[in-house]
Design a protein around this motif. Structure first.
Motif, PDB file in Angstrom:
ATOM      1  N   MET A 152     -27.646  19.169 -43.378  1.00  0.00           N
ATOM      2  CA  MET A 152     -28.543  18.088 -42.954  1.00  0.00           C
ATOM      3  C   MET A 152     -28.694  17.077 -44.067  1.00  0.00           C
ATOM      4  SD  MET A 152     -30.003  18.113 -39.953  1.00  0.00           S
ATOM      5  CE  MET A 152     -30.787  16.759 -39.149  1.00  0.00           C
ATOM      6  N   ALA A 153     -28.982  17.568 -45.256  1.00  0.00           N
ATOM      7  CA  ALA A 153     -29.240  16.645 -46.357  1.00  0.00           C
ATOM      8  C   ALA A 153     -27.982  15.887 -46.745  1.00  0.00           C
ATOM      9  CB  ALA A 153     -29.758  17.412 -47.561  1.00  0.00           C
ATOM     10  N   GLU A 154     -26.831  16.540 -46.555  1.00  0.00           N
ATOM     11  CA  GLU A 154     -25.576  15.872 -46.900  1.00  0.00           C
ATOM     12  C   GLU A 154     -25.443  14.562 -46.146  1.00  0.00           C
ATOM     13  OE1 GLU A 154     -23.593  17.183 -49.221  1.00  0.00           O
ATOM     14  OE2 GLU A 154     -25.174  18.680 -49.256  1.00  0.00           O
ATOM     15  N   THR A 155     -25.860  14.613 -44.903  1.00  0.00           N
ATOM     16  CA  THR A 155     -25.601  13.471 -44.045  1.00  0.00           C
ATOM     17  C   THR A 155     -26.818  12.574 -43.907  1.00  0.00           C
ATOM     18  OG1 THR A 155     -25.956  15.121 -42.367  1.00  0.00           O
ATOM     19  CG2 THR A 155     -23.722  14.345 -42.655  1.00  0.00           C
ATOM     20  N   ALA A 156     -27.907  12.971 -44.518  1.00  0.00           N
ATOM     21  CA  ALA A 156     -29.115  12.160 -44.387  1.00  0.00           C
ATOM     22  C   ALA A 156     -28.869  10.784 -44.952  1.00  0.00           C
ATOM     23  CB  ALA A 156     -30.266  12.819 -45.122  1.00  0.00           C
ATOM     24  N   VAL A 157     -29.275   9.795 -44.207  1.00  0.00           N
ATOM     25  CA  VAL A 157     -29.042   8.430 -44.647  1.00  0.00           C
ATOM     26  C   VAL A 157     -30.286   7.861 -45.288  1.00  0.00           C
ATOM     27  CG1 VAL A 157     -28.208   6.188 -43.919  1.00  0.00           C
ATOM     28  CG2 VAL A 157     -27.412   8.213 -42.784  1.00  0.00           C
ATOM     29  N   LEU A 158     -31.392   8.543 -45.066  1.00  0.00           N
ATOM     30  CA  LEU A 158     -32.637   8.038 -45.640  1.00  0.00           C
ATOM     31  C   LEU A 158     -32.693   8.378 -47.131  1.00  0.00           C
ATOM     32  CD1 LEU A 158     -35.070   9.127 -42.842  1.00  0.00           C
ATOM     33  CD2 LEU A 158     -34.368   6.818 -43.387  1.00  0.00           C
ATOM     34  N   SER A 159     -31.615   8.095 -47.845  1.00  0.00           N
ATOM     35  CA  SER A 159     -31.606   8.417 -49.257  1.00  0.00           C
ATOM     36  C   SER A 159     -32.400   7.365 -50.004  1.00  0.00           C
ATOM     37  CB  SER A 159     -30.172   8.501 -49.763  1.00  0.00           C
ATOM     38  OG  SER A 159     -29.573   7.253 -49.661  1.00  0.00           O
ATOM     39  N   THR A 160     -32.503   7.551 -51.284  1.00  0.00           N
ATOM     40  CA  THR A 160     -33.439   6.727 -52.043  1.00  0.00           C
ATOM     41  C   THR A 160     -32.974   5.290 -52.211  1.00  0.00           C
ATOM     42  OG1 THR A 160     -32.389   7.560 -53.995  1.00  0.00           O
ATOM     43  CG2 THR A 160     -34.435   8.627 -53.317  1.00  0.00           C
ATOM     44  N   GLY A 161     -31.690   5.083 -52.345  1.00  0.00           N
ATOM     45  CA  GLY A 161     -31.211   3.738 -52.604  1.00  0.00           C
ATOM     46  C   GLY A 161     -31.352   2.857 -51.378  1.00  0.00           C
TER      47      GLY A 161
ATOM     48  N   PRO B 121     -26.286  23.312 -45.295  1.00  0.00           N
ATOM     49  CA  PRO B 121     -26.955  22.456 -44.308  1.00  0.00           C
ATOM     50  C   PRO B 121     -27.662  23.226 -43.203  1.00  0.00           C
ATOM     51  CG  PRO B 121     -24.831  21.540 -44.855  1.00  0.00           C
ATOM     52  CD  PRO B 121     -24.911  22.861 -45.560  1.00  0.00           C
ATOM     53  N   PHE B 122     -27.055  24.318 -42.756  1.00  0.00           N
ATOM     54  CA  PHE B 122     -27.673  25.102 -41.687  1.00  0.00           C
ATOM     55  C   PHE B 122     -28.964  25.766 -42.169  1.00  0.00           C
ATOM     56  CE2 PHE B 122     -28.122  29.142 -39.365  1.00  0.00           C
ATOM     57  CZ  PHE B 122     -28.373  28.623 -38.100  1.00  0.00           C
ATOM     58  N   GLN B 123     -28.894  26.373 -43.363  1.00  0.00           N
ATOM     59  CA  GLN B 123     -30.088  27.018 -43.922  1.00  0.00           C
ATOM     60  C   GLN B 123     -31.182  25.991 -44.193  1.00  0.00           C
ATOM     61  OE1 GLN B 123     -28.060  28.753 -47.288  1.00  0.00           O
ATOM     62  NE2 GLN B 123     -28.289  30.825 -46.460  1.00  0.00           N
ATOM     63  N   THR B 124     -30.773  24.817 -44.677  1.00  0.00           N
ATOM     64  CA  THR B 124     -31.745  23.765 -44.945  1.00  0.00           C
ATOM     65  C   THR B 124     -32.479  23.391 -43.672  1.00  0.00           C
ATOM     66  OG1 THR B 124     -30.365  22.888 -46.703  1.00  0.00           O
ATOM     67  CG2 THR B 124     -32.027  21.408 -45.792  1.00  0.00           C
ATOM     68  N   PHE B 125     -31.729  23.250 -42.581  1.00  0.00           N
ATOM     69  CA  PHE B 125     -32.346  22.880 -41.313  1.00  0.00           C
ATOM     70  C   PHE B 125     -33.311  23.971 -40.848  1.00  0.00           C
ATOM     71  CE2 PHE B 125     -32.406  22.797 -36.658  1.00  0.00           C
ATOM     72  CZ  PHE B 125     -32.903  21.529 -36.466  1.00  0.00           C
ATOM     73  N   LEU B 126     -32.839  25.222 -40.936  1.00  0.00           N
ATOM     74  CA  LEU B 126     -33.617  26.339 -40.412  1.00  0.00           C
ATOM     75  C   LEU B 126     -34.868  26.624 -41.235  1.00  0.00           C
ATOM     76  CD1 LEU B 126     -32.870  28.124 -37.988  1.00  0.00           C
ATOM     77  CD2 LEU B 126     -32.303  29.915 -39.641  1.00  0.00           C
ATOM     78  N   ARG B 127     -34.754  26.507 -42.571  1.00  0.00           N
ATOM     79  CA  ARG B 127     -35.858  26.956 -43.425  1.00  0.00           C
ATOM     80  C   ARG B 127     -36.772  25.820 -43.865  1.00  0.00           C
ATOM     81  NH1 ARG B 127     -35.448  32.287 -44.139  1.00  0.00           N
ATOM     82  NH2 ARG B 127     -33.330  33.023 -43.833  1.00  0.00           N
ATOM     83  N   VAL B 128     -36.283  24.611 -43.832  1.00  0.00           N
ATOM     84  CA  VAL B 128     -37.099  23.502 -44.337  1.00  0.00           C
ATOM     85  C   VAL B 128     -37.394  22.482 -43.239  1.00  0.00           C
ATOM     86  CG1 VAL B 128     -37.213  21.609 -45.989  1.00  0.00           C
ATOM     87  CG2 VAL B 128     -36.270  23.819 -46.679  1.00  0.00           C
ATOM     88  N   THR B 129     -36.341  21.912 -42.653  1.00  0.00           N
ATOM     89  CA  THR B 129     -36.552  20.826 -41.702  1.00  0.00           C
ATOM     90  C   THR B 129     -37.320  21.281 -40.462  1.00  0.00           C
ATOM     91  OG1 THR B 129     -34.390  20.107 -42.436  1.00  0.00           O
ATOM     92  CG2 THR B 129     -35.388  18.885 -40.646  1.00  0.00           C
ATOM     93  N   LEU B 130     -36.834  22.373 -39.868  1.00  0.00           N
ATOM     94  CA  LEU B 130     -37.439  22.826 -38.615  1.00  0.00           C
ATOM     95  C   LEU B 130     -38.901  23.243 -38.783  1.00  0.00           C
ATOM     96  CD1 LEU B 130     -36.329  22.874 -35.774  1.00  0.00           C
ATOM     97  CD2 LEU B 130     -35.830  25.295 -36.050  1.00  0.00           C
ATOM     98  N   PRO B 131     -39.218  24.078 -39.791  1.00  0.00           N
ATOM     99  CA  PRO B 131     -40.638  24.432 -39.957  1.00  0.00           C
ATOM    100  C   PRO B 131     -41.530  23.214 -40.183  1.00  0.00           C
ATOM    101  CG  PRO B 131     -39.256  25.780 -41.386  1.00  0.00           C
ATOM    102  CD  PRO B 131     -38.359  24.792 -40.741  1.00  0.00           C
ATOM    103  N   LEU B 132     -41.019  22.226 -40.898  1.00  0.00           N
ATOM    104  CA  LEU B 132     -41.850  21.054 -41.189  1.00  0.00           C
ATOM    105  C   LEU B 132     -42.016  20.171 -39.957  1.00  0.00           C
ATOM    106  CD1 LEU B 132     -40.559  20.144 -44.747  1.00  0.00           C
ATOM    107  CD2 LEU B 132     -42.803  21.032 -44.127  1.00  0.00           C
ATOM    108  N   ALA B 133     -41.003  20.179 -39.080  1.00  0.00           N
ATOM    109  CA  ALA B 133     -41.093  19.348 -37.873  1.00  0.00           C
ATOM    110  C   ALA B 133     -41.815  20.082 -36.746  1.00  0.00           C
ATOM    111  CB  ALA B 133     -39.698  18.925 -37.414  1.00  0.00           C
ATOM    112  N   ALA B 134     -42.069  21.380 -36.949  1.00  0.00           N
ATOM    113  CA  ALA B 134     -42.608  22.219 -35.868  1.00  0.00           C
ATOM    114  C   ALA B 134     -43.873  21.664 -35.201  1.00  0.00           C
ATOM    115  CB  ALA B 134     -42.845  23.642 -36.378  1.00  0.00           C
ATOM    116  N   PRO B 135     -44.850  21.151 -35.961  1.00  0.00           N
ATOM    117  CA  PRO B 135     -46.051  20.641 -35.271  1.00  0.00           C
ATOM    118  C   PRO B 135     -45.720  19.538 -34.267  1.00  0.00           C
ATOM    119  CG  PRO B 135     -46.449  20.802 -37.621  1.00  0.00           C
ATOM    120  CD  PRO B 135     -44.985  21.078 -37.418  1.00  0.00           C
ATOM    121  N   GLY B 136     -44.806  18.648 -34.642  1.00  0.00           N
ATOM    122  CA  GLY B 136     -44.411  17.578 -33.729  1.00  0.00           C
ATOM    123  C   GLY B 136     -43.699  18.126 -32.508  1.00  0.00           C
ATOM    124  N   ILE B 137     -42.845  19.113 -32.744  1.00  0.00           N
ATOM    125  CA  ILE B 137     -42.103  19.705 -31.634  1.00  0.00           C
ATOM    126  C   ILE B 137     -43.065  20.424 -30.690  1.00  0.00           C
ATOM    127  CG2 ILE B 137     -40.320  21.383 -31.015  1.00  0.00           C
ATOM    128  CD1 ILE B 137     -38.988  20.731 -33.716  1.00  0.00           C
TER     129      ILE B 137
END
Lengths: 264, 304, 371
Positions: free
Chosen positions: B1-10, A173-189
């Motif tokens: 993050m994805a584990e807890t994401a609620v915006l899942s497909t269903g 989850p931490f890596q996902t946030f750092l490498r995917v979520t954060l870079p994608l949200a960066a323009p908004g931030i």
């Protein structure tokens, strides 16, 4: 008929654009003025004094420095707080969602004079001294909502499957946030942070309620000068602000249009 | 993050033991706490302050003096009314001016789109005090704007409708309303642009295909679809304009004083805190009521 | 299940219930290591939920998931050696093609991620575009990036969620062959979720047809097609003509006769459900012949519609009792019929199959999505 109509809109748009830009042109032009008397209303003669000695007017650069410091600090804190809220709103379902939305909306629907004066009553009651600290608290408060709106808009467009894909490929989850979520949200931030900075940097009304004589921000300096006579340096600084804003906005546009082109 | 994401497909949410429900609350806590302590709580202290009596030197005590509200309104209702009126007119003007520009950027600008958008946003990032001061130059008697207005007898017209008191443009209702319109125009244009940009041009073609004239197309397709932007834009213009006093002070005269100015000076110069707090509270209530009614009438729930 | 192979994927009573409905009823399934397995069914049948439970993106409400002997039910998605090719790919738009492919290897700290990623890109013939952003690629190329991104991790099980759904028909055909080739080349277990019966039959070694959260029938494509065990499977996998019939007593060892609309028709005994007396007698349209050359079973009717499709001609033949049979005849020079012509339709005993008549004749027919 359609031809005339289309161009009518263009003409109207052009006229409005002129209306919006004329003051900036005046500010730039008058930064080269050598004013006769204390009011810089009439173009007297060409001078580069404002540009060669930008700190020539007493207290101007101190106030500018203070505004920059407050702007950077307030926008940083507001961006962190607002981004967290935006993620909570955009990514989770929880109780109290509508109350949260209302609480975010309210500061934007409240006149500045009300926010400034009410904060003053709180600080009076708690004995919090006015000054830079009080100004910072106030600025962070009214910037948070704008950051939330900017970041939330971006988070809403993020595809949750990208985060699933990252998890599927072994990112915790931490890596996902750092490498995917954060870079994608960066323009908004980034947009939220910029907006927060400009709101803080430009605020006069709320600041005035919480300032002390030793915490004169740039807008307060300008306000005070408007009664005494505005030094040309103010116009030079205004021009620089416009140019910096222009560059920043253009960079943002280029980045986002490049992104859009890829998506298209 | 994805584990807890609620915006899942269903569409249904599975009852899940693994989802950490505390995460959103942890994310919300610091920011909301800040807003509660420095936004909500001050509203309470503002209300409390208005019901206190005393003076700055000896301190204040809560007496529940409701009469202060009657006094505040009795003394300052003209400024209150004027503020709402000016803000309302400025909002309407901003809508009239902003709509064509927003429409142009969103639908017609083509490759100029980004440039025009930059030109709309950039001034917004420049100190608005300085820009308002620039209007003092533009509208001053010595400048060609006033000279031309006199030649074209626009000044007479303005004087006749009561927007100016003499043949000057500066220091008048006209200047204040113009300044308010100018200052809050970007707040109108950006939401309008956002909603007009989403407008699919094919809808306009379809309306034309189905025999709607351009005027009807606008009335029945463009305008209704841009309503969320109109509502957001008018709110974002009206609210700050109603509380503003910078324009009134820099571009107006003693007859154009707005309520924000009264609150500001009662608090910071006259030091009559209860009266100032009462005025501030009244302004808040009026604005919140107007916004609530407006939003309900406009029927747009998902404003932001 | 002690005889399960080392890397077989086993689902044991795997269940997913939501508050209001059950998406997947207790499901038992063993998918042998190295096979190409398809989960086929209409949308909402539970196939995607099953896939997501295997990936770890959805939590089962009951049952277990095992790979070989290790139980992975409680592990999270990022801890499983299972990778997914997502529907519409979910490629990271802010990373290059190479970074996308290397993502999984890097997360696992594989020092050799460069070589392996390039190798995977070569495998899907995308070596030249590794520094581009995914959004600059065509749909077919993006599909292959998604495949490479999953493959490169050498997962125990590779999941494909409607991987070809976003591609046009021609590209889809091409990718079907390519996917099959790659699967044979790398020898990984592929589980392919699709609603496209043709796609499933083209690629998979075995297919599980799912309906309403349960498996209707499991088998290799030919068996499913030739001997469906339910009207749902008969209709969902291609077209079927179903005739109401009563089983006659007696018959030989190999063949049973059934009576349908005053005609005696033969069907292989092995194609008849045990103990059934009322049945649907099914025949695939391409097994029917115009004229009497097709076999011992004859029915007479009137041609109501003729549509020429190139390789074949499809006829709609109306029976005296009103039912319309579909006949597909290869354009191989055999006799043609015209509109309103009286024709005989014939077929061989072994080409028919019989299904219990208690089921609706049109189950699953409306769910077939052609494309």
């Amino acid at each position: 008929m359609a031809w005339i109509r289309r161009h009518l809109v263009a003409f109207a748009a052009f006229a409005v654009l002129i209306y919006m830009l004329v003051p900036n042109v005046i500010v730039a032009a008058f930064s080269f003025n050598n004013p006769r008397g204390k009011y810089n209303y009439v173009f007297n003669e060409f001078s580069t004094e404002a540009w060669t000695s930008p700190c020539g007017a007493q207290g101007i650069c101190e106030s500018l420095g203070l505004s920059l410091r407050i702007g950077v600090t307030a926008s940083l804190v507001a961006t962190v707080l607002g981004t967290m809220i935006a993620f909570a709103l955009g990514r989770y379902r929880f109780r109290g969602r509508s109350a949260t939305n209302l609480l975010i909306f309210m500061p934007m629907a409240t006149p500045e004079v009300v926010m400034g004066s009410s904060l003053l009553t709180l600080f009076l009651m708690l004995g919090v001294p006015s000054g830079t600290g009080a100004i910072l608290i106030a600025h962070i408060m009214f910037c948070v909502s704008f950051v939330v709106v900017a970041v939330k808009a971006r988070v809403a467009t993020l595809d949750p499957r990208l985060e699933e894909a990252a998890a599927d490929l072994g990112a915790n989850p931490f890596q996902t946030f750092l490498r995917v979520t954060l870079p994608l949200a960066a323009p908004g931030i980034a947009a939220g942070a910029l907006l927060a900075f400009s709101l803080s940097f430009d605020d006069y009304i709320i600041t005035n309620f919480n300032a002390s004589p030793s915490s004169i921000t740039f807008p307060m300096y300008v306000w005070g000068a408007s009664a005494r006579g505005v030094p040309v340096q103010v116009y030079a600084i205004g021009t620089v602000m416009f140019l910096v804003a222009l560059v920043v906005v253009i960079i943002g546009q280029v980045l986002s249009s490049r992104r859009n082109r890829q998506v298209a | 993050m994805a584990e807890t994401a609620v915006l899942s497909t269903g569409s249904a949410v599975a009852p899940s033991h693994r989802r950490r429900t505390w995460v959103p609350y942890a994310l919300l806590l610091p920011g909301l706490l800040w807003l509660v302590v420095f936004f909500v709580l001050p509203m309470l202290t503002l209300g409390s302050q208005s019901l206190q009596e005393g003076n700055v030197d000896d301190g204040y005590a809560f007496t529940g003096n409701v009469a202060i509200y009657a006094e505040a309104l009795g003394r300052y209702w003209p400024q209150m009314l004027r503020s709402l009126l000016y803000a309302g007119v400025a909002t309407l003007l901003a809508l009239l001016l902003g709509y064509p520009l927003a429409y142009f950027i969103a639908q017609k600008a083509g490759r100029w789109k980004n440039i025009v958008l930059v030109l709309v946003i950039a001034p917004f990032f420049t100190s608005f005090l300085i820009r308002t001061l620039a209007w003092r130059t533009i509208l001053s008697d010595d400048w060609f704007v006033t000279q031309w207005a006199r030649t074209l007898r626009v000044t007479d017209l303005l004087q006749w409708v009561g927007l100016t008191a003499n043949d000057s443009l500066l220091s008048s209702k006209f200047a204040v309303i113009m300044g308010l319109t100018y200052n809050f125009l970007p707040f109108m244009i950006l939401p309008l642009y956002a909603s007009l940009e989403r407008l699919d041009p094919r809808l306009l073609e379809a309306a034309g295909d189905l025999y709607a004239s351009p005027r009807e197309t606008f009335r029945r397709v463009t305008w209704p679809l841009s309503l969320p932007g109109v509502v957001a834009g008018t709110l974002l213009t009206f609210i700050p304009a109603a509380g503003d006093f910078i324009n009134a002070r820099l571009l107006g005269n003693t007859q154009t004083t707005m309520i924000g100015s009264v609150i500001d000076s009662q608090f910071l110069r006259v030091l009559d805190y209860p009266l100032a707090a009462a005025l501030s509270f009244i302004l808040l209530i009026v604005i919140v009521t107007m916004v609530a009614v407006y939003v309900r009438k406009a029927g747009t729930e998902e404003l932001l | 299940m002690g005889e399960a192979g080392k890397g077989d994927l086993r689902l044991v009573a795997l269940t997913k219930s939501f508050e209001t409905f059950t998406a997947v009823h207790p499901l038992d399934l063993t998918i042998p290591q190295g096979s190409f397995f398809a989960l086929l069914g209409p949308s909402g049948c539970g196939k995607t939920t099953t896939l997501r439970m295997i990936a770890g993106l959805e939590e089962p409400t009951g049952g277990r998931i095992l790979i070989g002997d290790s139980d992975i039910t409680a592990t999270k998605a990022y801890q499983r050696n299972v990778n997914t090719v997502f529907q519409s790919y979910a490629l990271f738009p802010h990373m290059t093609v190479f970074e996308n492919v290397a993502f999984g290897l890097r997360r696992r700290g594989d020092k050799d991620f460069r070589a392996k990623s390039h190798e995977a890109l070569e495998l899907v013939q995308l070596g030249q575009v590794s520094s581009k952003k995914p959004t600059q690629l065509s749909g077919g190329m993006q599909q292959r990036v998604a495949l490479a991104r999953a493959l490169v991790n050498r997962p125990d099980v590779l999941l494909l969620d409607e991987p070809l759904g976003a591609l046009d028909l021609k590209l889809r055909r091409q990718m079907q062959i390519e996917l099959k080739r790659i699967q044979q080349e790398v020898g990984l277990t592929f589980i392919h979720v699709t609603h496209d019966q043709e796609e499933a039959m083209t690629m998979a070694d075995s297919i599980a047809v799912m309906n309403a959260g349960a498996i209707e029938q499991l088998g290799d494509p030919a068996t499913l097609y030739e001997q469906p065990r339910s009207t749902f499977v008969a209709n969902f996998l291609g077209q079927s003509n179903l005739l109401k019939a009563t089983v006659n007593l007696g018959g030989t060892d190999g063949v049973v006769t059934v009576r349908s609309h005053d005609a005696d028709l033969e069907v292989s005994r092995s194609h008849l459900p045990d103990g059934a007396s009322e049945v649907w007698l099914g025949v695939r349209p391409e097994k029917l012949r115009l004229g009497e050359s097709g076999g011992p079973n004859h029915l007479r009717g009137v041609v109501r519609d003729v549509s020429f499709t190139g390789v074949a001609t499809q006829y709609i033949v109306e029976m005296p009792w009103g039912q319309e049979l579909t006949v597909v005849q290869q354009n191989d020079g055999s006799a043609r019929a015209g509109l309103a012509e009286n024709v005989t339709v014939s077929w061989a005993a072994e080409h028919g199959f019989a299904l219990d008549a208690s089921q609706a004749a049109d189950a699953g027919a409306e769910l077939v999505e052609h494309g």
